[in-house]
Design a protein around this motif. Structure first.
Motif, PDB file in Angstrom:
ATOM      1  N   PHE A  23      21.261   7.593 -18.917  1.00  0.00           N
ATOM      2  CA  PHE A  23      19.940   8.083 -18.518  1.00  0.00           C
ATOM      3  C   PHE A  23      19.772   8.107 -16.995  1.00  0.00           C
ATOM      4  CE2 PHE A  23      19.125   6.584 -22.873  1.00  0.00           C
ATOM      5  CZ  PHE A  23      18.521   7.710 -23.403  1.00  0.00           C
ATOM      6  N   ARG A  24      20.854   7.819 -16.276  1.00  0.00           N
ATOM      7  CA  ARG A  24      20.881   7.870 -14.808  1.00  0.00           C
ATOM      8  C   ARG A  24      20.082   6.739 -14.170  1.00  0.00           C
ATOM      9  NH1 ARG A  24      24.841   9.908 -13.248  1.00  0.00           N
ATOM     10  NH2 ARG A  24      24.020  10.876 -11.348  1.00  0.00           N
ATOM     11  N   ALA A  25      19.871   5.665 -14.881  1.00  0.00           N
ATOM     12  CA  ALA A  25      19.074   4.560 -14.339  1.00  0.00           C
ATOM     13  C   ALA A  25      19.810   3.788 -13.249  1.00  0.00           C
ATOM     14  CB  ALA A  25      18.665   3.602 -15.459  1.00  0.00           C
ATOM     15  N   THR A  26      21.131   3.877 -13.225  1.00  0.00           N
ATOM     16  CA  THR A  26      21.901   3.153 -12.208  1.00  0.00           C
ATOM     17  C   THR A  26      22.545   4.108 -11.203  1.00  0.00           C
ATOM     18  OG1 THR A  26      23.837   3.131 -13.678  1.00  0.00           O
ATOM     19  CG2 THR A  26      22.377   1.206 -13.742  1.00  0.00           C
ATOM     20  N   ALA A  27      22.070   5.331 -11.149  1.00  0.00           N
ATOM     21  CA  ALA A  27      22.655   6.330 -10.252  1.00  0.00           C
ATOM     22  C   ALA A  27      22.613   5.854  -8.800  1.00  0.00           C
ATOM     23  CB  ALA A  27      21.908   7.652 -10.384  1.00  0.00           C
ATOM     24  N   GLY A  28      23.749   5.977  -8.118  1.00  0.00           N
ATOM     25  CA  GLY A  28      23.832   5.671  -6.695  1.00  0.00           C
ATOM     26  C   GLY A  28      24.102   4.220  -6.364  1.00  0.00           C
ATOM     27  N   LEU A  29      24.030   3.323  -7.330  1.00  0.00           N
ATOM     28  CA  LEU A  29      24.206   1.909  -7.023  1.00  0.00           C
ATOM     29  C   LEU A  29      25.656   1.564  -6.695  1.00  0.00           C
ATOM     30  CD1 LEU A  29      21.839   0.236  -9.668  1.00  0.00           C
ATOM     31  CD2 LEU A  29      21.361   0.830  -7.276  1.00  0.00           C
ATOM     32  N   GLN A  30      26.595   2.169  -7.410  1.00  0.00           N
ATOM     33  CA  GLN A  30      28.001   1.897  -7.100  1.00  0.00           C
ATOM     34  C   GLN A  30      28.367   2.439  -5.724  1.00  0.00           C
ATOM     35  OE1 GLN A  30      31.813   3.837  -8.857  1.00  0.00           O
ATOM     36  NE2 GLN A  30      31.487   1.990 -10.089  1.00  0.00           N
ATOM     37  N   GLU A  31      27.876   3.614  -5.418  1.00  0.00           N
ATOM     38  CA  GLU A  31      28.159   4.200  -4.106  1.00  0.00           C
ATOM     39  C   GLU A  31      27.604   3.317  -2.986  1.00  0.00           C
ATOM     40  OE1 GLU A  31      27.380   8.400  -1.665  1.00  0.00           O
ATOM     41  OE2 GLU A  31      26.563   8.093  -3.676  1.00  0.00           O
ATOM     42  N   LYS A  32      26.460   2.717  -3.200  1.00  0.00           N
ATOM     43  CA  LYS A  32      25.808   1.912  -2.166  1.00  0.00           C
ATOM     44  C   LYS A  32      26.374   0.502  -2.081  1.00  0.00           C
ATOM     45  CE  LYS A  32      21.202   0.616  -0.506  1.00  0.00           C
ATOM     46  NZ  LYS A  32      19.731   0.780  -0.735  1.00  0.00           N
ATOM     47  N   TYR A  33      26.691  -0.103  -3.238  1.00  0.00           N
ATOM     48  CA  TYR A  33      27.061  -1.520  -3.234  1.00  0.00           C
ATOM     49  C   TYR A  33      28.520  -1.779  -3.606  1.00  0.00           C
ATOM     50  CZ  TYR A  33      22.047  -2.215  -2.885  1.00  0.00           C
ATOM     51  OH  TYR A  33      20.746  -2.188  -2.455  1.00  0.00           O
ATOM     52  N   GLY A  34      29.234  -0.744  -3.974  1.00  0.00           N
ATOM     53  CA  GLY A  34      30.649  -0.907  -4.254  1.00  0.00           C
ATOM     54  C   GLY A  34      30.960  -1.200  -5.708  1.00  0.00           C
ATOM     55  N   GLN A  64       0.810  -1.210   0.000  1.00  0.00           N
ATOM     56  CA  GLN A  64       0.000   0.000   0.000  1.00  0.00           C
ATOM     57  C   GLN A  64       0.850   1.269   0.000  1.00  0.00           C
ATOM     58  OE1 GLN A  64      -3.402  -0.034  -0.347  1.00  0.00           O
ATOM     59  NE2 GLN A  64      -3.015  -2.225  -0.673  1.00  0.00           N
ATOM     60  N   GLU A  65       2.017   1.216   0.631  1.00  0.00           N
ATOM     61  CA  GLU A  65       2.872   2.395   0.728  1.00  0.00           C
ATOM     62  C   GLU A  65       3.596   2.615  -0.601  1.00  0.00           C
ATOM     63  OE1 GLU A  65       2.986   4.508   3.218  1.00  0.00           O
ATOM     64  OE2 GLU A  65       1.500   3.339   4.312  1.00  0.00           O
ATOM     65  N   THR A  66       3.292   3.717  -1.260  1.00  0.00           N
ATOM     66  CA  THR A  66       3.904   3.997  -2.556  1.00  0.00           C
ATOM     67  C   THR A  66       4.409   5.432  -2.606  1.00  0.00           C
ATOM     68  OG1 THR A  66       1.792   4.686  -3.508  1.00  0.00           O
ATOM     69  CG2 THR A  66       2.382   2.357  -3.716  1.00  0.00           C
ATOM     70  N   LYS A  67       5.294   5.681  -3.563  1.00  0.00           N
ATOM     71  CA  LYS A  67       5.810   7.018  -3.816  1.00  0.00           C
ATOM     72  C   LYS A  67       5.794   7.269  -5.324  1.00  0.00           C
ATOM     73  CE  LYS A  67       8.973   7.052   0.150  1.00  0.00           C
ATOM     74  NZ  LYS A  67      10.389   7.134   0.559  1.00  0.00           N
ATOM     75  N   PRO A  68       5.526   8.502  -5.751  1.00  0.00           N
ATOM     76  CA  PRO A  68       5.567   8.788  -7.190  1.00  0.00           C
ATOM     77  C   PRO A  68       6.977   8.597  -7.742  1.00  0.00           C
ATOM     78  CG  PRO A  68       4.441  10.529  -5.984  1.00  0.00           C
ATOM     79  CD  PRO A  68       5.103   9.667  -4.959  1.00  0.00           C
ATOM     80  N   LYS A  69       7.086   7.852  -8.829  1.00  0.00           N
ATOM     81  CA  LYS A  69       8.369   7.628  -9.490  1.00  0.00           C
ATOM     82  C   LYS A  69       8.159   7.698 -10.995  1.00  0.00           C
ATOM     83  CE  LYS A  69      10.617   4.539  -6.099  1.00  0.00           C
ATOM     84  NZ  LYS A  69       9.620   4.642  -5.027  1.00  0.00           N
ATOM     85  N   ASN A  70       9.152   8.247 -11.697  1.00  0.00           N
ATOM     86  CA  ASN A  70       9.132   8.106 -13.137  1.00  0.00           C
ATOM     87  C   ASN A  70       9.743   6.747 -13.490  1.00  0.00           C
ATOM     88  OD1 ASN A  70      11.965   8.374 -13.148  1.00  0.00           O
ATOM     89  ND2 ASN A  70      11.867  10.570 -13.540  1.00  0.00           N
ATOM     90  N   MET A  71       9.808   6.420 -14.772  1.00  0.00           N
ATOM     91  CA  MET A  71      10.262   5.086 -15.139  1.00  0.00           C
ATOM     92  C   MET A  71      11.727   4.861 -14.797  1.00  0.00           C
ATOM     93  SD  MET A  71       9.809   2.952 -18.703  1.00  0.00           S
ATOM     94  CE  MET A  71       8.030   2.907 -18.597  1.00  0.00           C
ATOM     95  N   ILE A  72      12.556   5.872 -14.958  1.00  0.00           N
ATOM     96  CA  ILE A  72      13.971   5.737 -14.612  1.00  0.00           C
ATOM     97  C   ILE A  72      14.120   5.430 -13.125  1.00  0.00           C
ATOM     98  CG2 ILE A  72      16.184   6.934 -14.483  1.00  0.00           C
ATOM     99  CD1 ILE A  72      15.321   8.549 -16.936  1.00  0.00           C
ATOM    100  N   GLN A  73      13.412   6.162 -12.304  1.00  0.00           N
ATOM    101  CA  GLN A  73      13.487   5.942 -10.860  1.00  0.00           C
ATOM    102  C   GLN A  73      12.969   4.561 -10.476  1.00  0.00           C
ATOM    103  OE1 GLN A  73      11.128   9.365  -9.924  1.00  0.00           O
ATOM    104  NE2 GLN A  73      12.899  10.654  -9.420  1.00  0.00           N
ATOM    105  N   ALA A  74      11.915   4.107 -11.166  1.00  0.00           N
ATOM    106  CA  ALA A  74      11.365   2.783 -10.880  1.00  0.00           C
ATOM    107  C   ALA A  74      12.358   1.684 -11.254  1.00  0.00           C
ATOM    108  CB  ALA A  74      10.049   2.593 -11.623  1.00  0.00           C
ATOM    109  N   ILE A  75      13.032   1.842 -12.377  1.00  0.00           N
ATOM    110  CA  ILE A  75      14.032   0.866 -12.812  1.00  0.00           C
ATOM    111  C   ILE A  75      15.205   0.855 -11.845  1.00  0.00           C
ATOM    112  CG2 ILE A  75      15.735   0.418 -14.623  1.00  0.00           C
ATOM    113  CD1 ILE A  75      13.514   1.447 -16.601  1.00  0.00           C
TER     114      ILE A  75
END
Length: 351
Positions: free
Chosen positions: A47-58, A8-19
């Motif tokens: 397109f920034r679809a993987t933004a932040g993943l390297q910082e979080k997971y190495g 039930q808990e959702t947040k608005p996301k565009n497709m890039i953010q959802a991916i």
């Protein structure tokens, strides 16, 4: 968690953010999931679809690769065979061809060649289609090539909610999946009216995307609108073009978002066409040997005695993708309405 039991808990996301959220959730749940491709790591993708993943997971789980599509896909095959779950990004679908042999001859066949001893649980993500003035080398729609390959699943989402659920399902699938992302609707649904600004996804109900894990089963179509007079079979960007055209023309139509081309929800298609007696198929790729031809053949084979008019196709033209004439090439509401009028009037012809 199934689509029917979505949180039930959702947040608005565009497709890039959802991916991005889908990959984040998958990497958090399974240390064997890794993401890589050109500019995917530090920069976060073109397109920034993987933004932040390297910082979080190495850097060992989200990393950059050389500009070598054959190498990217070949490495993904090896990693998947070894037991990892790679998510490889091909920066644009137009660049996937150098790695085609790796997909056809290795990824798709290894389960069969090894009698099930080995599987290839990998995903190839790639933006595809036009709509951003990318020209001939950044706008192709090669989905029908992959539907011809036994052993490959082909997925194309049309909304942020579907994009996340389908991508998680693809990552968790034991077999290789090609996941095409319609870049024209990364930031908002596009209905084909080129003189109107694209509305942001935040105004669309399908932008309500849970942060947590959920899946949408592969091979399950989504009936977006129910009607009795005609069936529209669509996927990706064409979903929004079809919905707008049906609304403007006032047609009582079933609009079916296929979501996955293989496996295909043939039951949903057959049930709808037998009910309506008419069918219009839409896709952005070229007409000849496009996936619409396969759909038309299936409809004819299974629903022939229920059809009240010839099946109509609204597609791209049989030409290289034009840069300056992109909007003329792109199937829009005008050609869609013409096809609907023809099928409703029982008049055959090419749109």
């Amino acid at each position: 968690m199934s689509e029917e039991n979505k949180p039930q808990e959702t947040k608005p996301k565009n497709m890039i953010q959802a991916i991005n959220s889908a990959m984040d959730v998958a990497m958090d749940r399974d240390p064997n999931v890794c993401v890589f491709g050109e500019d995917v790591g530090y920069y976060g993708g073109v397109f920034r679809a993987t933004a932040g993943l390297q910082e979080k997971y190495g850097k060992t789980r989200a990393f950059d690769t050389p500009i070598n599509e054959c190498g990217i896909i070949g490495v993904a095959v090896g990693m998947a065979t070894y037991g990892l779950r790679p998510v490889a990004e091909i920066q644009f679908a137009d660049y996937i061809y150098p790695g085609l042999d790796q997909i056809v001859s290795e990824a798709a066949r290894l389960r069969y060649r090894s009698a099930g001893e080995f599987t290839v649980p990998m995903v190839i993500r790639s933006p595809f289609g036009g709509g951003i003035f990318g020209g001939q080398t950044h706008s192709q729609s090669p989905e029908s090539i992959f539907t011809h390959i036994c052993g490959i699943k082909t997925v194309i989402p049309s909304t942020p909610y579907d994009a996340k659920g389908l991508l998680i399902a693809a990552i968790e699938d034991p077999d290789p999946v090609v996941f095409f992302e319609p870049k024209r609707i990364y930031n908002g649904p596009f209905d084909g009216h080129y003189d109107e600004p694209v509305q942001p996804w935040s105004k669309h109900p399908a932008s309500a995307v849970p942060d947590e894990h959920y899946v949408i089963p592969l091979g399950k179509a989504n009936t977006l609108r129910e009607g009795n007079d005609v069936t529209l079979l669509v996927y990706g960007t064409m979903v929004h073009v079809a919905l707008r055209a049906v609304e403007e023309l006032g047609v009582d139509a079933d609009v079916i978002d296929l979501r996955t081309l293989l496996p295909l929800d043939i039951e949903a298609i057959e049930n709808s066409v037998k009910k309506t007696g008419r069918c219009v198929i839409m896709h952005e790729a070229t007409r000849t040997s496009g996936f619409g031809a396969e759909l038309a053949a299936l409809v004819q084979e299974r629903c022939f005695y229920h059809l009240e008019a010839p099946v109509q196709r609204v597609t791209g033209y049989d030409t290289p993708y034009p840069h300056s004439l992109e909007w003329a090439y792109f199937p829009g509401p005008v050609r869609t309405r013409l096809a609907l009028e023809r099928v409703m009037e029982d008049v055959s012809g090419q749109v």
